[in-house]
Design a protein around this motif. Structure first.
Motif, PDB file in Angstrom:
ATOM      1  N   ILE A 124       0.845  -1.203   0.000  1.00  0.00           N
ATOM      2  CA  ILE A 124       0.000   0.000   0.000  1.00  0.00           C
ATOM      3  C   ILE A 124       0.876   1.246   0.000  1.00  0.00           C
ATOM      4  O   ILE A 124       0.641   2.177  -0.768  1.00  0.00           O
ATOM      5  CB  ILE A 124      -0.960   0.004   1.215  1.00  0.00           C
ATOM      6  CG1 ILE A 124      -1.985  -1.126   1.090  1.00  0.00           C
ATOM      7  CG2 ILE A 124      -1.677   1.349   1.339  1.00  0.00           C
ATOM      8  CD1 ILE A 124      -2.821  -1.347   2.330  1.00  0.00           C
ATOM      9  N   TYR A 125       1.920   1.267   0.844  1.00  0.00           N
ATOM     10  CA  TYR A 125       2.798   2.435   0.919  1.00  0.00           C
ATOM     11  C   TYR A 125       3.483   2.709  -0.430  1.00  0.00           C
ATOM     12  O   TYR A 125       3.644   3.855  -0.827  1.00  0.00           O
ATOM     13  CB  TYR A 125       3.855   2.278   2.018  1.00  0.00           C
ATOM     14  CG  TYR A 125       3.297   2.381   3.422  1.00  0.00           C
ATOM     15  CD1 TYR A 125       2.550   3.484   3.813  1.00  0.00           C
ATOM     16  CD2 TYR A 125       3.511   1.379   4.351  1.00  0.00           C
ATOM     17  CE1 TYR A 125       2.029   3.587   5.095  1.00  0.00           C
ATOM     18  CE2 TYR A 125       2.999   1.472   5.638  1.00  0.00           C
ATOM     19  CZ  TYR A 125       2.265   2.574   6.010  1.00  0.00           C
ATOM     20  OH  TYR A 125       1.749   2.674   7.274  1.00  0.00           O
ATOM     21  N   ARG A 140      -3.366   8.168   7.254  1.00  0.00           N
ATOM     22  CA  ARG A 140      -4.440   7.276   7.715  1.00  0.00           C
ATOM     23  C   ARG A 140      -4.020   5.802   7.688  1.00  0.00           C
ATOM     24  O   ARG A 140      -4.351   5.040   8.592  1.00  0.00           O
ATOM     25  CB  ARG A 140      -5.694   7.524   6.901  1.00  0.00           C
ATOM     26  CG  ARG A 140      -6.371   8.819   7.374  1.00  0.00           C
ATOM     27  CD  ARG A 140      -7.474   9.277   6.481  1.00  0.00           C
ATOM     28  NE  ARG A 140      -8.175  10.427   7.030  1.00  0.00           N
ATOM     29  CZ  ARG A 140      -7.784  11.672   6.878  1.00  0.00           C
ATOM     30  NH1 ARG A 140      -6.684  11.958   6.216  1.00  0.00           N
ATOM     31  NH2 ARG A 140      -8.499  12.665   7.394  1.00  0.00           N
ATOM     32  N   ILE A 141      -3.265   5.426   6.677  1.00  0.00           N
ATOM     33  CA  ILE A 141      -2.779   4.039   6.616  1.00  0.00           C
ATOM     34  C   ILE A 141      -1.842   3.780   7.795  1.00  0.00           C
ATOM     35  O   ILE A 141      -1.932   2.738   8.453  1.00  0.00           O
ATOM     36  CB  ILE A 141      -2.048   3.765   5.273  1.00  0.00           C
ATOM     37  CG1 ILE A 141      -3.007   3.907   4.088  1.00  0.00           C
ATOM     38  CG2 ILE A 141      -1.375   2.394   5.291  1.00  0.00           C
ATOM     39  CD1 ILE A 141      -4.101   2.873   4.024  1.00  0.00           C
ATOM     40  N   LEU A 142      -0.961   4.718   8.067  1.00  0.00           N
ATOM     41  CA  LEU A 142      -0.035   4.583   9.188  1.00  0.00           C
ATOM     42  C   LEU A 142      -0.790   4.474  10.510  1.00  0.00           C
ATOM     43  O   LEU A 142      -0.462   3.650  11.365  1.00  0.00           O
ATOM     44  CB  LEU A 142       0.937   5.763   9.223  1.00  0.00           C
ATOM     45  CG  LEU A 142       2.015   5.705  10.306  1.00  0.00           C
ATOM     46  CD1 LEU A 142       2.898   4.476  10.118  1.00  0.00           C
ATOM     47  CD2 LEU A 142       2.859   6.964  10.270  1.00  0.00           C
ATOM     48  N   MET A 143      -1.838   5.298  10.683  1.00  0.00           N
ATOM     49  CA  MET A 143      -2.638   5.236  11.906  1.00  0.00           C
ATOM     50  C   MET A 143      -3.286   3.860  12.052  1.00  0.00           C
ATOM     51  O   MET A 143      -3.280   3.265  13.127  1.00  0.00           O
ATOM     52  CB  MET A 143      -3.713   6.336  11.889  1.00  0.00           C
ATOM     53  CG  MET A 143      -4.499   6.456  13.191  1.00  0.00           C
ATOM     54  SD  MET A 143      -5.843   5.283  13.460  1.00  0.00           S
ATOM     55  CE  MET A 143      -6.866   5.585  12.063  1.00  0.00           C
ATOM     56  N   ILE A 144      -3.834   3.330  10.955  1.00  0.00           N
ATOM     57  CA  ILE A 144      -4.455   2.001  11.011  1.00  0.00           C
ATOM     58  C   ILE A 144      -3.421   0.949  11.369  1.00  0.00           C
ATOM     59  O   ILE A 144      -3.639   0.109  12.240  1.00  0.00           O
ATOM     60  CB  ILE A 144      -5.148   1.662   9.672  1.00  0.00           C
ATOM     61  CG1 ILE A 144      -6.374   2.552   9.465  1.00  0.00           C
ATOM     62  CG2 ILE A 144      -5.530   0.174   9.618  1.00  0.00           C
ATOM     63  CD1 ILE A 144      -6.982   2.464   8.074  1.00  0.00           C
ATOM     64  N   GLU A 145      -2.268   1.005  10.713  1.00  0.00           N
ATOM     65  CA  GLU A 145      -1.212   0.028  10.995  1.00  0.00           C
ATOM     66  C   GLU A 145      -0.779   0.090  12.452  1.00  0.00           C
ATOM     67  O   GLU A 145      -0.649  -0.943  13.119  1.00  0.00           O
ATOM     68  CB  GLU A 145      -0.024   0.274  10.072  1.00  0.00           C
ATOM     69  CG  GLU A 145       1.071  -0.763  10.239  1.00  0.00           C
ATOM     70  CD  GLU A 145       2.242  -0.554   9.305  1.00  0.00           C
ATOM     71  OE1 GLU A 145       3.017  -1.514   9.142  1.00  0.00           O
ATOM     72  OE2 GLU A 145       2.403   0.551   8.752  1.00  0.00           O
ATOM     73  N   LYS A 157     -11.679   4.675  15.607  1.00  0.00           N
ATOM     74  CA  LYS A 157     -10.639   5.368  14.840  1.00  0.00           C
ATOM     75  C   LYS A 157     -10.374   4.641  13.519  1.00  0.00           C
ATOM     76  O   LYS A 157     -10.184   5.274  12.487  1.00  0.00           O
ATOM     77  CB  LYS A 157      -9.341   5.468  15.645  1.00  0.00           C
ATOM     78  CG  LYS A 157      -9.372   6.520  16.719  1.00  0.00           C
ATOM     79  CD  LYS A 157      -8.016   6.667  17.359  1.00  0.00           C
ATOM     80  CE  LYS A 157      -8.038   7.761  18.415  1.00  0.00           C
ATOM     81  NZ  LYS A 157      -6.735   7.938  19.052  1.00  0.00           N
ATOM     82  N   ILE A 158     -10.357   3.321  13.571  1.00  0.00           N
ATOM     83  CA  ILE A 158     -10.142   2.555  12.347  1.00  0.00           C
ATOM     84  C   ILE A 158     -11.320   2.754  11.400  1.00  0.00           C
ATOM     85  O   ILE A 158     -11.132   2.960  10.202  1.00  0.00           O
ATOM     86  CB  ILE A 158      -9.913   1.062  12.663  1.00  0.00           C
ATOM     87  CG1 ILE A 158      -8.575   0.892  13.389  1.00  0.00           C
ATOM     88  CG2 ILE A 158      -9.942   0.224  11.392  1.00  0.00           C
ATOM     89  CD1 ILE A 158      -8.298  -0.499  13.880  1.00  0.00           C
ATOM     90  N   ASN A 159     -12.531   2.711  11.928  1.00  0.00           N
ATOM     91  CA  ASN A 159     -13.716   2.951  11.094  1.00  0.00           C
ATOM     92  C   ASN A 159     -13.654   4.314  10.419  1.00  0.00           C
ATOM     93  O   ASN A 159     -13.977   4.443   9.233  1.00  0.00           O
ATOM     94  CB  ASN A 159     -14.998   2.847  11.922  1.00  0.00           C
ATOM     95  CG  ASN A 159     -15.405   1.428  12.199  1.00  0.00           C
ATOM     96  OD1 ASN A 159     -15.079   0.525  11.459  1.00  0.00           O
ATOM     97  ND2 ASN A 159     -16.133   1.233  13.273  1.00  0.00           N
ATOM     98  N   ASP A 160     -13.270   5.345  11.179  1.00  0.00           N
ATOM     99  CA  ASP A 160     -13.179   6.693  10.614  1.00  0.00           C
ATOM    100  C   ASP A 160     -12.147   6.749   9.488  1.00  0.00           C
ATOM    101  O   ASP A 160     -12.396   7.331   8.428  1.00  0.00           O
ATOM    102  CB  ASP A 160     -12.817   7.718  11.697  1.00  0.00           C
ATOM    103  CG  ASP A 160     -13.936   7.948  12.698  1.00  0.00           C
ATOM    104  OD1 ASP A 160     -15.095   7.540  12.414  1.00  0.00           O
ATOM    105  OD2 ASP A 160     -13.657   8.521  13.765  1.00  0.00           O
ATOM    106  N   ALA A 161     -10.974   6.165   9.732  1.00  0.00           N
ATOM    107  CA  ALA A 161      -9.916   6.186   8.715  1.00  0.00           C
ATOM    108  C   ALA A 161     -10.333   5.419   7.468  1.00  0.00           C
ATOM    109  O   ALA A 161     -10.131   5.882   6.340  1.00  0.00           O
ATOM    110  CB  ALA A 161      -8.623   5.612   9.287  1.00  0.00           C
ATOM    111  N   VAL A 162     -10.938   4.250   7.662  1.00  0.00           N
ATOM    112  CA  VAL A 162     -11.381   3.458   6.515  1.00  0.00           C
ATOM    113  C   VAL A 162     -12.485   4.191   5.760  1.00  0.00           C
ATOM    114  O   VAL A 162     -12.519   4.180   4.529  1.00  0.00           O
ATOM    115  CB  VAL A 162     -11.839   2.038   6.951  1.00  0.00           C
ATOM    116  CG1 VAL A 162     -12.538   1.306   5.816  1.00  0.00           C
ATOM    117  CG2 VAL A 162     -10.636   1.229   7.430  1.00  0.00           C
ATOM    118  N   GLY A 163     -13.369   4.861   6.477  1.00  0.00           N
ATOM    119  CA  GLY A 163     -14.415   5.645   5.828  1.00  0.00           C
ATOM    120  C   GLY A 163     -13.832   6.733   4.945  1.00  0.00           C
ATOM    121  O   GLY A 163     -14.272   6.943   3.810  1.00  0.00           O
TER     122      GLY A 163
END
Length: 190
Positions: A124-125, A140-145, A157-163
């Motif tokens: 992804i990166y 956002r990807i970094l936050m999820i990881e 937080k994951i839901n928000d980032a994925v949204g």
């Protein structure tokens, strides 16, 4: 243990009692014995389950007697709906982004082979750089990881980032959903 996990386990305990002795009411002591959590947590989560119609409760001066309702039984017996209402966060045989194999004894999702999460995130990166909004996507990807590395995953937080990614970088969604939903058992609304 968070409220979601407590509610899930309370329902499982009451379901087990219902299967062993239909119609038998369970007091808070039996629930405490099975779950090893304090009475305050049991009481607040039983109240929530009662409000949702999953359990019926007789409130007594120093205790309560609870019984799983048909709605609660139907929820538990429909694993997909049960996991949506009370998501699983445990994993089995997964290599996390640190390269460490994670194992859990309380897993409802079965994974037959190890999955290299680090390689998926690296892929992804690599793709981020060719897109216009790369800084925001990478953030956002970094936050999820990072969130997925933690013991206590903040699903909101994951839901928000994925949204956000779904709207602004939908090319990231398939690998993320494969990691998050399939491996971690988190339910993300559409």
């Amino acid at each position: 243990m968070d409220n979601n996990e407590i509610r899930r386990e309370i329902l499982e305990v009451l379901y087990e009692f219902e299967q062993d002795d239909p119609g038998r009411k369970v007091n808070r002591g039996h629930i405490k014995e099975k779950l090893d959590i304090d009475y305050k947590q049991i009481k607040s989560n039983i109240r929530w389950l009662e409000g949702e119609g999953y359990v019926k409760v007789d409130w007594l001066p120093q205790t309560f007697l609870s019984l799983i309702t048909n709605r609660g039984i139907n929820l538990i017996e429909n694993k997909e709906e049960f996991n949506k209402e009370f998501p699983l966060i445990n994993v089995q045989n997964i290599i996390n982004s640190k390269g460490i194999v994670i194992d859990s004894n309380n897993v409802d999702i079965k994974i037959d082979e190890s999955i290299d999460i680090k390689a998926t995130f690296n892929s992804i990166y690599e793709d981020i750089e060719i897109h216009d909004n790369s800084d925001e996507v990478e953030k956002r990807i970094l936050m999820i990881e990072e969130m997925l590395k933690k013991d206590n995953i903040n699903t909101s937080k994951i839901n928000d980032a994925v949204g956000w990614l779904r709207v602004n970088a939908n090319w990231t969604i398939l690998p993320l959903i494969q990691i998050i939903v399939s491996l971690y058992g988190l339910y993300l609304p559409k």
